[in-house]
Design an enzyme around this catalytic site. Sequence first.
Site, mmCIF file in Angstrom:
data_model
loop_
_atom_site.group_PDB
_atom_site.id
_atom_site.type_symbol
_atom_site.label_atom_id
_atom_site.label_comp_id
_atom_site.label_asym_id
_atom_site.label_seq_id
_atom_site.Cartn_x
_atom_site.Cartn_y
_atom_site.Cartn_z
ATOM 1 N N HIS A 1 -8.879 -7.382 -2.290
ATOM 2 C CA HIS A 1 -7.934 -6.574 -3.055
ATOM 3 C C HIS A 1 -7.766 -7.182 -4.443
ATOM 4 C CE1 HIS A 1 -4.232 -4.534 -4.297
ATOM 5 N NE2 HIS A 1 -3.863 -5.715 -4.737
ATOM 6 N N TYR B 1 0.834 -1.210 0.000
ATOM 7 C CA TYR B 1 0.000 0.000 0.000
ATOM 8 C C TYR B 1 0.869 1.261 0.000
ATOM 9 C CZ TYR B 1 -4.133 -2.909 0.835
ATOM 10 O OH TYR B 1 -5.157 -3.823 0.721
HETATM 11 P P1 DAT Z 1 -8.609 -0.549 -4.202
HETATM 12 O O1 DAT Z 1 -8.559 -1.550 -3.062
HETATM 13 O O2 DAT Z 1 -9.988 -0.448 -4.805
HETATM 14 O O3 DAT Z 1 -7.538 -0.765 -5.236
HETATM 15 P P2 DAT Z 1 -6.987 1.671 -3.192
HETATM 16 O O4 DAT Z 1 -5.792 1.012 -3.800
HETATM 17 O O5 DAT Z 1 -7.206 3.116 -3.453
HETATM 18 O O6 DAT Z 1 -8.344 0.914 -3.575
HETATM 19 O O7 DAT Z 1 -6.941 1.484 -1.596
HETATM 20 C C1 DAT Z 1 -6.488 0.291 -1.031
HETATM 21 C C2 DAT Z 1 -7.288 0.000 0.194
HETATM 22 O O8 DAT Z 1 -7.106 1.038 1.164
HETATM 23 C C3 DAT Z 1 -8.809 -0.047 -0.027
HETATM 24 O O9 DAT Z 1 -9.233 -1.288 -0.514
HETATM 25 C C4 DAT Z 1 -9.324 0.255 1.336
HETATM 26 C C5 DAT Z 1 -8.320 1.249 1.879
HETATM 27 N N1 DAT Z 1 -8.774 2.629 1.623
HETATM 28 C C6 DAT Z 1 -8.667 3.318 0.465
HETATM 29 N N2 DAT Z 1 -9.211 4.539 0.580
HETATM 30 C C7 DAT Z 1 -9.662 4.633 1.854
HETATM 31 C C8 DAT Z 1 -10.324 5.652 2.600
HETATM 32 N N3 DAT Z 1 -10.620 6.839 2.062
HETATM 33 N N4 DAT Z 1 -10.658 5.377 3.887
HETATM 34 C C9 DAT Z 1 -10.344 4.186 4.442
HETATM 35 N N5 DAT Z 1 -9.714 3.186 3.803
HETATM 36 C C10 DAT Z 1 -9.372 3.403 2.531
HETATM 37 MG MG MG Z 2 -5.492 -0.566 -5.110
#
Ligand code: DAT
Ligand code: MG
Length: 156
Positions: free
Chosen positions: A117, A51
């Site tokens: 994920h 992440y």
């Molecule tokens: P995805 O899992 O759809 O690829 P991402 O890569 O932007 O989304 O984020 C990874 C994870 O982090 C997501 O599944 C949940 C957490 N996350 C993302 N944005 C968030 C937010 N605004 N508040 C809380 N958790 C969040």
């Molecule tokens: Mg992602």
Amino acid sequence: MAMERTLILLKPDAFQRALIGEIISRFERKGLKIVGMKMLHMAPAVSKEHYGHLTSKPFYPGLEKFITSGPLLAFVLEGQEAVEVVRNVVGVTNSRKATAGTIRGDFSMSTGRNTIHASDSLDTAKKEIARFFKKEELFEYKLELWDYIYAEDEKA
Ligand code: DAT
Ligand code: MG
């Protein structure tokens, strides 16, 4: 059109909510080929890498606490345009906005507890598969139904 592999992680909430079988089943029925699968525990250092695009966000400490809190099921799916297909089967990050019929749209009410994920691009998929799987943990085998999943010009 290209044959691709993508990485899935089923998160601790999917285990607690007994959704593992249901979610695997959706990918099987879609026609994606499972080429690797294992349970694992994510260490905090791996979370910071996985992440990396989110470590500066205010929600990151909670995300790391959650993703390292319990078992994950990691698997690799193969198919034509698998990265995009799987993201569409999964639904958008905020499950409340995810379309009904998607995994997040059907099984979750949350962004921070969104069950699953999936890699977001082919480049990310390659890095994420290498992060969690050794070469010998990925399987080359013939799926006998392949001729019914794809037409002749879609198998390359
Ligand atoms: P995805 O899992 O759809 O690829 P991402 O890569 O932007 O989304 O984020 C990874 C994870 O982090 C997501 O599944 C949940 C957490 N996350 C993302 N944005 C968030 C937010 N605004 N508040 C809380 N958790 C969040
Ligand atoms: Mg992602």
